[in-house]
Design a protein around this motif. Structure first.
Motif, PDB file in Angstrom:
ATOM      1  N   LEU A  28       0.826  -1.222   0.000  1.00 39.39           N
ATOM      2  CA  LEU A  28       0.000   0.000   0.000  1.00 39.39           C
ATOM      3  C   LEU A  28       0.856   1.268   0.000  1.00 39.39           C
ATOM      4  O   LEU A  28       0.430   2.308  -0.517  1.00 39.39           O
ATOM      5  N   THR A  29       2.041   1.183   0.595  1.00 39.21           N
ATOM      6  CA  THR A  29       2.873   2.394   0.641  1.00 39.21           C
ATOM      7  C   THR A  29       3.380   2.747  -0.761  1.00 39.21           C
ATOM      8  O   THR A  29       3.598   3.912  -1.053  1.00 39.21           O
ATOM      9  N   SER A  30       3.551   1.748  -1.644  1.00 36.87           N
ATOM     10  CA  SER A  30       3.977   2.041  -3.022  1.00 36.87           C
ATOM     11  C   SER A  30       2.797   2.228  -3.970  1.00 36.87           C
ATOM     12  O   SER A  30       2.888   2.949  -4.954  1.00 36.87           O
ATOM     13  N   PHE A  31       1.704   1.524  -3.701  1.00 43.70           N
ATOM     14  CA  PHE A  31       0.510   1.588  -4.560  1.00 43.70           C
ATOM     15  C   PHE A  31      -0.676   1.996  -3.688  1.00 43.70           C
ATOM     16  O   PHE A  31      -1.509   1.159  -3.327  1.00 43.70           O
ATOM     17  N   PRO A  32      -0.786   3.299  -3.347  1.00 45.82           N
ATOM     18  CA  PRO A  32      -1.770   3.709  -2.332  1.00 45.82           C
ATOM     19  C   PRO A  32      -3.219   3.536  -2.769  1.00 45.82           C
ATOM     20  O   PRO A  32      -4.114   3.573  -1.920  1.00 45.82           O
ATOM     21  N   ASP A  33      -3.468   3.324  -4.074  1.00 49.20           N
ATOM     22  CA  ASP A  33      -4.870   3.174  -4.485  1.00 49.20           C
ATOM     23  C   ASP A  33      -5.327   1.725  -4.544  1.00 49.20           C
ATOM     24  O   ASP A  33      -6.438   1.437  -4.976  1.00 49.20           O
ATOM     25  N   LEU A  34      -4.462   0.785  -4.081  1.00 51.04           N
ATOM     26  CA  LEU A  34      -4.854  -0.635  -4.091  1.00 51.04           C
ATOM     27  C   LEU A  34      -5.980  -0.908  -3.090  1.00 51.04           C
ATOM     28  O   LEU A  34      -6.043  -0.271  -2.041  1.00 51.04           O
ATOM     29  N   LYS A  54      -4.534   0.654   8.421  1.00 53.26           N
ATOM     30  CA  LYS A  54      -4.585   1.214   7.059  1.00 53.26           C
ATOM     31  C   LYS A  54      -4.977   0.147   6.049  1.00 53.26           C
ATOM     32  O   LYS A  54      -5.714   0.398   5.100  1.00 53.26           O
ATOM     33  N   LEU A  55      -4.436  -1.053   6.258  1.00 55.06           N
ATOM     34  CA  LEU A  55      -4.782  -2.160   5.369  1.00 55.06           C
ATOM     35  C   LEU A  55      -6.246  -2.557   5.581  1.00 55.06           C
ATOM     36  O   LEU A  55      -6.989  -2.761   4.611  1.00 55.06           O
ATOM     37  N   ALA A  56      -6.646  -2.608   6.862  1.00 56.45           N
ATOM     38  CA  ALA A  56      -8.028  -3.010   7.174  1.00 56.45           C
ATOM     39  C   ALA A  56      -9.030  -2.081   6.484  1.00 56.45           C
ATOM     40  O   ALA A  56     -10.081  -2.531   6.009  1.00 56.45           O
ATOM     41  N   ALA A  57      -8.660  -0.811   6.367  1.00 58.31           N
ATOM     42  CA  ALA A  57      -9.587   0.181   5.797  1.00 58.31           C
ATOM     43  C   ALA A  57      -9.859  -0.067   4.317  1.00 58.31           C
ATOM     44  O   ALA A  57     -10.883   0.386   3.789  1.00 58.31           O
TER      45      ALA A  57
END
Lengths: 352, 352
Positions: A28-34, A54-57
């Motif tokens: 997610l830190t490299s691909f924030p729209d995943l 952040k992942l859970a969201a």
């Protein structure tokens, strides 16, 4: 296009759900729209996600009561497609709930399930396993097939060349990848009949979306000058493992050498930043993510022993291929290839 | 037994007569009872021998007006067996003037000429190219076939296993070499039909002069635990070149890393003895000398770019195999294998 949504088989691999989810969080830190569809034991996943807000969201959970283990035979695995985390992750790609799937589980089972569920793209007889390898050249090298097909004919090899080139274009931004057949000599007469026939087909074709450069020997794979290396799955697997094994062999020797005297230990300490560079370059986690090319859907195999960084890399590969619609590209290239391979339409014979 | 006499093709290889004869002179320091038949242009050889009196004292010259070049096709080369240094060196083995031959020339030509002139040993359908590779284990590893036969059946592979084990016994003093088939997995069901059938034959045989340990993957060749790695010539060549290329790749990366900063340059200087150890271990000259196994005569291929030390190593390999009569050993093992493979003699059916 919509942000890619990736299905994660949370239960595959040696390290299990914790590593898979840590990897997703890192991706997610490299691909924030995943966004993610996380497949596996719901309680386990919930526990891990509680620590990764952040992942859970951006994640949805799909419960799977069962999992494929490393010992499961492909023939057994496919019977459990509807209850296992691997099977349900692939099913999510098939039913459109996800754009691609990532699993660190049993390769043979993953390949069999993906092939059965997703089927091959039009014009592709067999899917192939592809990976990206480090090189001394300006860019990394795509190698395929790495083990999906023990034996291949010339048409399989031609299709692998087209798929590998499309993969190189999408993943590495190489417009016309220099593509070669893995062989035991550079001369045209070398190798098996399948290789000779594949070379003749590639050489004769007028409109390939790649630059066919003939044969490459296994000692030149990582010297630069070639972007895509095509082989049957037996030879490709031998080459891949020989490369991995030798990289480990040399670094092990190096470690032994450094520990052989006080002076070289001092040298080792001073050299640490340089050796760190070497390690980064050779670390399989930085090249993690083998792709099954040729299926109606993106399926990426993360190495069973990859750490979170390795998993994040594999997810990054899947995200890129989904976003850039690799499979549309492959289907178009295949259609172009076949159209240009058709014999010319019969000309009406003029009355003499 | 008499001191081995080795025929040297003085005109093959990139470096030519000077390197070949310097190598022969160096081999004398380790094998002082060797004698030589030096084949090639007489004037060139005389000029070199004038500078190597110790070698000159144990050498005879056989003039050859012609030589095989790297560009000669095997089919062209065999027509010039009687005029070329390579052809006459092999002929010397056939007519008994020498116990073995060493050439650094064109591999394909050498193989074709040797096969045609010397013929295969009884029980051997095809000769194989074998070499000794470094390993992290207690001893080096024998690999074969490295490129003599693109495709092989199960019987070829079984014969290679027996030949490789005999070679390991003679060259490395390993009594019952742990012998494995190169494959893409360790499970019995993996690989080609030829591999599965060869494994079944080796597993079923009651009196093998080796310890058959099943399949080995290419990343385990140099980890120790296996003494002889058997494959068809295509896979073996791919594995060999991938190993050589990766060893070079990693050491090149290492050099780049060391040159990346002043600090790491200092570290490099301090580490030099350690790195020297690494280089010695990986230097192909220390493992030079691929052998054609399965012929009625010893023929050793020195690498085309080997230096004098490399040539001396190749000559040392030939000397050892001649002295210990490798071919008698192979012929005996083959005869034993075939005797034990015979179906039991039919039993008279007792009258009921």
């Amino acid at each position: 296009m919509d942000a890619p949504r990736i299905a994660i088989d949370a239960m595959g691999g040696d390290a299990g759900a914790a590593t898979m989810l840590a990897g997703a969080a890192l991706a997610l830190t490299s691909f924030p729209d995943l966004t993610f569809l996380i497949v596996g034991d719901e309680a386990t996943i919930r526990a891990e996600l509680a620590r990764l807000p952040k992942l859970a969201a951006v994640s949805e959970i799909r419960h799977a009561p069962d999992r494929i283990t490393g010992d499961d035979k492909p023939s057994q695995a496919i019977r459990r497609a509807k209850t296992t985390s691997m099977g349900l992750a692939i099913a999510a790609v098939k039913d459109g709930a996800a754009g691609g799937a990532v699993s660190a589980g049993n390769t043979g089972a993953l390949m069999a399930m993906a092939k059965l569920s997703l089927r091959t793209l039009p014009g592709i007889d067999r899917p192939a396993l592809a990976a990206i390898m480090p090189s001394l050249g300006d860019n990394d090298v795509v190698m395929l097939d790495l083990g999906a097909n023990t034996e291949c004919d010339a048409d399989n090899l031609v299709q692998f060349a087209l798929m590998g080139a499309a993969y190189s274009r999408v993943a590495l931004d190489i417009e016309r990848p220099k593509t070669a057949l893995l062989n035991i000599g550079t001369e045209e007469m070398k190798g098996t009949d399948a290789l000779k026939e594949a070379a003749a087909k590639l050489r004769a074709h007028p409109t390939l979306p790649l630059d066919f450069i003939g044969n490459v020997e296994a000692d030149r794979i990582n010297r630069g000058g070639v972007d895509v290396v095509v082989s049957d799955g037996f030879s490709g697997n031998i080459a891949l493992k020989a490369i991995e094994g030798t990289a480990r062999f040399v670094t092990d020797l190096l470690r032994r050498s450094f520990l052989s005297s006080f002076r070289s230990k001092m040298g080792f300490l001073l050299s640490k930043p340089a050796l760190h560079l070497l390690r980064v370059h050779l670390d399989p986690n930085n090249h993690n993510g083998a792709v099954f090319l040729g299926l109606n859907g993106i399926v990426v195999k993360s190495h069973g022993s990859a750490d979170a960084k390795g998993v994040a890399n594999a997810i990054g590969v899947a995200a890129k291929l989904v976003r850039d619609d690799l499979n549309r590209l492959i289907a178009e290239d295949l259609a172009d290839y076949r159209a240009a391979s058709q014999p010319p339409a019969p000309q009406p014979i003029a009355a003499q």
